[in-house]
Scaffold this motif. Sequence first.
Motif, PDB file in Angstrom:
ATOM      1  N   VAL A   1      13.714  26.097  60.664  1.00  0.00           N
ATOM      2  CA  VAL A   1      13.089  25.419  59.532  1.00  0.00           C
ATOM      3  C   VAL A   1      11.902  24.574  59.953  1.00  0.00           C
ATOM      4  CG1 VAL A   1      14.003  24.621  57.362  1.00  0.00           C
ATOM      5  CG2 VAL A   1      15.485  24.637  59.314  1.00  0.00           C
ATOM      6  N   LYS A   2      11.956  24.072  61.166  1.00  0.00           N
ATOM      7  CA  LYS A   2      10.902  23.164  61.605  1.00  0.00           C
ATOM      8  C   LYS A   2      10.861  23.174  63.128  1.00  0.00           C
ATOM      9  CE  LYS A   2       9.884  18.191  61.660  1.00  0.00           C
ATOM     10  NZ  LYS A   2      10.304  16.877  61.162  1.00  0.00           N
ATOM     11  N   VAL A   3       9.669  23.094  63.690  1.00  0.00           N
ATOM     12  CA  VAL A   3       9.508  23.009  65.132  1.00  0.00           C
ATOM     13  C   VAL A   3       8.434  21.977  65.422  1.00  0.00           C
ATOM     14  CG1 VAL A   3       7.861  24.920  65.175  1.00  0.00           C
ATOM     15  CG2 VAL A   3       9.081  24.306  67.259  1.00  0.00           C
ATOM     16  N   THR A   4       8.648  21.166  66.442  1.00  0.00           N
ATOM     17  CA  THR A   4       7.703  20.100  66.769  1.00  0.00           C
ATOM     18  C   THR A   4       7.608  19.933  68.269  1.00  0.00           C
ATOM     19  OG1 THR A   4       7.256  17.726  66.535  1.00  0.00           O
ATOM     20  CG2 THR A   4       9.556  18.398  66.532  1.00  0.00           C
ATOM     21  N   ILE A   5       6.451  19.465  68.720  1.00  0.00           N
ATOM     22  CA  ILE A   5       6.281  19.122  70.138  1.00  0.00           C
ATOM     23  C   ILE A   5       6.078  17.622  70.303  1.00  0.00           C
ATOM     24  CG2 ILE A   5       5.389  21.375  70.805  1.00  0.00           C
ATOM     25  CD1 ILE A   5       2.559  20.173  70.685  1.00  0.00           C
TER      26      ILE A   5
ATOM     27  N   ALA B   1      13.391  22.050  68.053  1.00  0.00           N
ATOM     28  CA  ALA B   1      13.369  23.046  66.986  1.00  0.00           C
ATOM     29  C   ALA B   1      14.592  22.831  66.114  1.00  0.00           C
ATOM     30  CB  ALA B   1      13.384  24.451  67.583  1.00  0.00           C
ATOM     31  N   TRP B   2      14.385  22.753  64.800  1.00  0.00           N
ATOM     32  CA  TRP B   2      15.474  22.534  63.857  1.00  0.00           C
ATOM     33  C   TRP B   2      15.864  23.859  63.216  1.00  0.00           C
ATOM     34  CZ3 TRP B   2      12.434  18.612  65.210  1.00  0.00           C
ATOM     35  CH2 TRP B   2      12.985  17.320  65.278  1.00  0.00           C
ATOM     36  N   TYR B   3      17.169  24.093  63.137  1.00  0.00           N
ATOM     37  CA  TYR B   3      17.683  25.306  62.513  1.00  0.00           C
ATOM     38  C   TYR B   3      18.579  24.943  61.343  1.00  0.00           C
ATOM     39  CZ  TYR B   3      16.369  27.204  67.069  1.00  0.00           C
ATOM     40  OH  TYR B   3      15.687  27.529  68.209  1.00  0.00           O
TER      41      TYR B   3
ATOM     42  N   ASN C   1      20.603  22.039  63.165  1.00  0.00           N
ATOM     43  CA  ASN C   1      20.878  21.854  64.583  1.00  0.00           C
ATOM     44  C   ASN C   1      19.568  21.703  65.333  1.00  0.00           C
ATOM     45  OD1 ASN C   1      23.576  21.943  64.308  1.00  0.00           O
ATOM     46  ND2 ASN C   1      23.784  24.135  64.736  1.00  0.00           N
ATOM     47  N   ILE C   2      19.639  21.145  66.507  1.00  0.00           N
ATOM     48  CA  ILE C   2      18.432  20.853  67.276  1.00  0.00           C
ATOM     49  C   ILE C   2      18.535  21.473  68.651  1.00  0.00           C
ATOM     50  CG2 ILE C   2      19.410  18.648  67.980  1.00  0.00           C
ATOM     51  CD1 ILE C   2      16.634  17.546  68.153  1.00  0.00           C
TER      52      ILE C   2
END
Length: 670
Positions: free
Chosen positions: A494-498, A508-510, A664-665
């Motif tokens: 759903v979302k990914v960030t650095i 990374a969020w799932y 989840n992360i």
Amino acid sequence: MTENQDTTEKKTGKKLPNFPKKPQKPKFNIFWVYAVIILALIGAQFLFTNDSSKQVDYRTFETKMLLTGDVSKLVAYKSDDLVKVEVYIKADSLTSKKLYDAYKSKSVYGQGGGPTVFFTAGTFDGLDKQLADSQKDLAPTQTKVLAEKDTRSNPFLSMLGSFLLPILLLVGFWVFMMRRMGGGAGGGGQIFSIGKSKATLFDKESQVNITFNDVAGLEEAKTEVMEIVDFLKNPSKYTDLGGKIPKGALLVGSPGTGKTLLAKAVAGEAQVPFFSLSGSDFVEMFVGVGASRVRDLFKQAKDKSPCIIFIDEIDAIGRARGKNGVMGGNDERENTLNQLLVEMDGFGTNTHVIILAATNRADVLDKALLRAGRFDRQIYVDLPDVIERKQIFEVHIIPLKKSEELDTEFLAKQTPGFSGADIANVCNEAALIAARKNKKAVDKQDFLDAVDRIVGGLEKKNKIITTEEKKAIAFHEAGHATVSWLLEHAAPLVKVTIVPRGQSLGAAWYLPEERLIVRPHQMLDEMCATMGGRAAEKVMFDTISTGALSDLEKVNKQARAMVTIYGLNEKLGNITYYDSSGQNEYNFSKPYSEDTALTIDREISSLIEGQYQRAINLLQENKDKLIQLAEILIEKEVLFKDDLEHIFGKRLFGADSESSNPGNIAPVEA
């Protein structure tokens, strides 16, 4: 006639003889002992410390002591309306014949260095003038004696301050400690109350305000405990049919699922006395204290029956006997458990006394504690599903000033695996975030930020990261996103960030699917997606880094579970080494041979390496999309599902999730 005689006559119908009452002896009081001790000390002070030295007139003092050079010092102080002057004689002069008369009449004070005689004067000024006149003819080599002025007022008060006051303070402290530690009535006259139960009693005067309406979800668990409450309110409804109420119910579940909250609701609904304490309240360094507290607890409960006893974290005293983690065990804890077993279902009876207990370690409890007749029911309190999470959100957002468009169903979908305590924390964190942003109401984005904060930690935008490290992190996270997007059974990203968050350099969020059973190909897809980060580093840089530590830990646990727990490996076959009792961890030997251990290691390694190579192949086939995603990630630092759809197109499998945040992360660690 005594009360016992009256009761006996009513039962038997016979007139009993009226015996004369025995004279009652006065009750013993410990304060009598204190009074005797104080009087004895005062008497000893007056008997053995007589400080009345011999009185002489000034003329005798002048001629026989002062002018002969025998005076060591003079101490003058005000006594009533006169000035009393104590005369201290030099030690060598006391033994001379001329002062024998003065010395022989002296008490022990004179022999121990105290004043030998005293005389009186009118005023301090008059005393100084007398001494000056008496010594005006002394030779220049002789030392003149001057009177030292003292501020003491009364010998008795001085004695009281220097001797009796410390004793009174000690006695007062003793009385205070005895009253704090005193056993009092009900304990057989024991001095110390250390064996008393530490249970907190909730009754009509101190009623609990929480009811079943405050407990969202947990419908099956509430049904079980509501039956217990109903029995206490209407026992005849069950006993008329020959039924018996269960003696105990054990609440079992993960931390934060609401076990203690459910017990509080029972206390609020039952309207009967409710004793609450934890398992550690029985544990003490003194031998026999735990068993004594159990006896006292059930004695109080019998006196107030019908009632409920709630023991939180019962595993503190309920561990299996003879299998403690410490060599030699803990006999005191076992004695406490033995007493609890006897009280729950021993030779005696506990009518209408129900025991509730809670634990998240039911696997370590003693089997005797769990048998029928003690804890007849084991109520499992699981993590809430999406419907129950929606109900829990609706309870916890009541005190919040929320925006009108807030959708609790959406929030429930974004928090898979969250317990009731986690959801309460999300609501509180969302309110704090909204206040930090000076908002008038808590909206959807605040809740999403709160989940980010709880799952990943606080953002660290000021963390110093080099350009090369940032590029490596971007490709690592893009690898996770790419592989999870291309695999059917991997959780959709759903979302990914650095942006560094907590201990991770990127995340990374799932939004994982909530499955009750998991098949091998689903687990393999999840493992492949987890290895996507390290595989991307290998594809792009032909090298790997330490950033995949948490990924490796997760994959190793999954592979080991497949091989040793779930029996999903073809070589080992349908075999499991899982021990539901939790006792294997205390054994020195493994439940399999060395050859089997070697096979297990090889199969685990084969699973992990196979999925790692699978991830590499997927990324090599889609290398251009991987590079495109990583470049956008370096520029924007945060990407959502829409950005992935723009690069990869619509995801071919699974239902699209309408979210812009977590589940989840998969963090990248430094």
